[in-house]
Design an enzyme around this catalytic site. Structure first.
Site, PDB file in Angstrom:
ATOM      1  N   GLY A 130      53.239  50.954  44.319  1.00 24.09           N
ATOM      2  CA  GLY A 130      52.740  50.865  42.800  1.00 24.09           C
ATOM      3  C   GLY A 130      51.676  50.028  42.473  1.00 24.09           C
ATOM      4  O   GLY A 130      51.799  49.561  41.180  1.00 24.09           O
ATOM      5  N   LYS A 183      36.559  41.370  34.016  1.00 20.33           N
ATOM      6  CA  LYS A 183      37.042  39.862  33.751  1.00 20.33           C
ATOM      7  C   LYS A 183      35.878  38.743  34.103  1.00 20.33           C
ATOM      8  O   LYS A 183      35.957  37.715  33.421  1.00 20.33           O
ATOM      9  CB  LYS A 183      38.098  39.909  34.870  1.00 20.33           C
ATOM     10  CG  LYS A 183      39.737  40.651  34.504  1.00 20.33           C
ATOM     11  CD  LYS A 183      40.443  40.798  35.815  1.00 20.33           C
ATOM     12  CE  LYS A 183      41.638  41.586  35.389  1.00 20.33           C
ATOM     13  NZ  LYS A 183      42.280  42.116  36.256  1.00 20.33           N
TER      14      LYS A 183
END
Lengths: 430, 430
Positions: free
Chosen positions: A187, A205
């Site tokens: 995941g 970022k």
């Protein structure tokens, strides 16, 4: 004001985390900030969708406008992601005099300049701790804790998916595709992993951190981006043999009258603190001119970790509302103390070069000549024995100019002794 | 208000650093906080003392009272250390309505409760980022960035001198005295190093972090303290062989209805991030219930690093003055959400035990029996071959109760098979 009423826009993974964590830690949060935080309405796309039990379905609406205009909403939390609806949500919230908390790195990287100007005009706040480094309070560290420092360098491991893949490739001795599959199974990777593995997310970022460091909202054009999709296991192994690990880094540097902002897989010394950051963890290494070297480490993603940052921002907003101190720490403060971003061609760093050449006299000499003639000084060469006629050649350079290295490699590529096109990676001595 | 006037009390190493760094980074600091920071007066003991050129001698005075009463002083920075004059300086400054910035960990550990109450009464601020972890913004991280979290655990390497000594003992394979001498030669150890090596300094800092984590100003009585003065190189080597390193840790834990606050040399896994913190660096590892694990790393001492924290605090104070938001983030916010500190006898952890026993039948059995009868489960035993009649025995235990372990060791000590008194160290699986 004794309570702060929150309008959530978006209630997916992170939104549910915010509801859940506020629910479980309400007493503590109220005690620490001296205010009650209360979610009064939640805008979602589909009301019927099955949700975590903590989400009070009475608060759900599909009407975003209602949330943005609600008289009982003191602060809007934008958690839908993307740059279209999210942009209009943040804009309208600010126009309606409501401060905003967001975790949306792409929105800020592309439209930060315009949104921060609006926040300043409205004398309102945008907080975005969750946009970089998940739950690590790195935005607060840069904007406040390290405020007295000129930031010389920042090296950030900012994408958990990529760091997991690189860790697995090295520790599991598996190739990129296999490690990506493992990440997906856990995941950690999206169905379309491009934004992670091609470096886009790290670039968003990095752009935000660079802008905060240098007082100029740089946007995405300033950032050179190279992802890890084409990284070969062979190079991770070679790096390791020479005492390096390969990490996808956001790199921000201030050097002689210019700044650099770049994202690429990077060889860093095994002995550096940053090299020990494994799996889905993030870390940001910051060198300030008076502080020296510091590092901030923690979970870069996950519903609860991100919720921790969102809730910390909500406490800041709540305190600003209580003390009427909006914009006390500006979302972004522009100044003109640094020069512009240097072109990638002009950066100087150390390089790792791998290629395969023919096993015949003068092959190595030809390569070495081209590199030497370009003014590039070789730091190490490893030429391994091979049973085939194709000999693997691994070189590292001393500091060299990117354009010179690229030109030399183009010339090498055109030689008939070269069996596989040269692989070029950059190194940083942290 | 456009400028904030600073009265410095004390101008030694850190004070000079503050003057110097403010001088060199003035433009940046003014740009970032939108205010001018200006030192208007400096109280020192000896005006004639030779000082760094950056210190304007026109600002010097020996009259502390003058600084505290000066109408042109908006904020007092206390940098004299100790608990006597410093206590009265901070008290009078607050009574005069002047917020305070201090780096004084001992003062806060012993008198924080009284000083914070006074600050609250005066609606004024005490900021103390430099008191813990030097330049690392750990106080801000705990009070603000991690505010939504119940803090489960904190492990802090908080004393650079001790960490340097331990690093040198392990890497240099030298004993404690030799490493302490090296530390002194590098200027890392005071003429009287007791406060560092006996754990007092770490305990002051640990007490502050624990108080912030648990909303009760704990003072020093709550802290169990054991230093590194008696640590043998042999134990560092043994630990290493079993995959551990020994660090002097400040340990703060919240477990089933009680909290623990203790300082002692601790075996931690080599693979943990904290184990990689070497030399004079500090680091604080924090586990929050929603954030998960995070770590903050940087220089724990040094004039400039400490000045970075003092200046960051001054920016916070300046903003609070500008926005009339004093006490926006309370210096300390009391609440009663946790239970009291558990007695050291009642803690449960893993233990490392070393002793030497006679080389004769049943010696090991005797030791093992006593430990087993005390309900302590042994995790590992190493008994090395020896040419003498005295056999070194190294054991680690599973989780056990401190009082049980101590009782068992007392009983072992009284056996005639024991050649050297057992050494007891604690372990943490970070």
């Amino acid at each position: 004001m004794k309570s702060v009423k929150i309008g959530l826009v978006g209630c997916g993974n992170v939104g549910t985390g915010v509801v859940n964590c506020l629910d479980s830690n309400r007493t503590l949060i109220d005690a620490r900030c001296g205010m009650e935080l209360e979610i009064s309405v939640i805008a979602v796309r589909d009301i019927e969708k099955r949700r975590d039990a903590c989400v009070n379905t009475d608060l759900l609406t599909t009407d975003i406008e209602m949330v943005l205009n609600h008289p009982d909403v003191d602060v809007v939390v934008e958690l839908i992601g993307g740059c279209t609806t999210a942009r209009s949500v943040v804009t309208k919230a600010l126009e309606n005099g409501k401060p905003v908390v967001t975790a949306n790195k792409a929105l800020l990287a592309y439209h930060g300049s315009e949104l921060f100007a609006l926040a300043a005009k409205q004398n309102s706040d945008i907080y975005y701790e969750a946009a970089v480094g998940g739950g690590i309070p790195i935005i607060k560290a840069l904007r406040e804790g390290l405020a007295p420092n000129h930031i010389n360098r920042v090296y950030g491991i900012l994408n958990g998916t990529c760091n997991y893949i690189l860790t697995r490739m090295e520790h599991g001795n598996i190739d990129f595709d296999c490690a990506l599959r493992e990440a997906a199974e856990h995941g950690y990777a999206e169905a379309d992993p491009s934004l992670d593995i091609d470096g886009g997310d790290t670039a968003h970022k990095t752009s935000i951190l660079a802008s905060l460091a240098y007082g100029e909202w740089l946007g995405m054009d300033a950032v050179f981006v190279e992802g890890i999709r084409d990284l070969a296991l062979e190079d991770i192994r070679n790096a390791r043999e020479q005492g390096y690990r390969i990490k996808l880094l956001g790199i921000i540097k201030h050097e002689t009258n210019s700044i650099q902002v770049r994202v690429h897989p990077t060889l860093i010394p095994v002995s550096s603190m940053l090299a020990k950051v494994d799996d889905v963890y993030n870390a940001v290494w910051v060198s300030g001119d008076i502080l020296g070297e510091s590092m901030y480490y923690g979970p870069g993603a996950g519903a609860n970790a991100t919720a921790s940052a969102v809730l910390a921002d909500l406490i800041d907003v709540a305190l600003n509302l209580k003390f009427e101190s909006a914009h006390r720490v500006a979302a972004f403060r522009r100044h003109a103390l640094y020069n512009t971003v240097i072109a990638m061609d002009e950066i100087r760093c150390r390089y790792y070069i791998r290629m395969a050449i023919d096993d015949r006299p003068n092959a190595l000499a030809t390569v070495a000549h081209i590199i030497g003639d370009a003014g590039i000084s070789i730091a190490s060469v490893v030429q391994k024995e091979s049973e085939s006629n194709s000999i693997p050649l691994i070189m590292t350079t001393h500091l060299a100019r990117e354009a010179d290295v690229r030109a030399a490699l183009a010339q090498i590529r055109s030689q008939d002794i070269v069996r596989t096109a040269p692989v070029l990676l950059r190194m940083e001595d942290i």
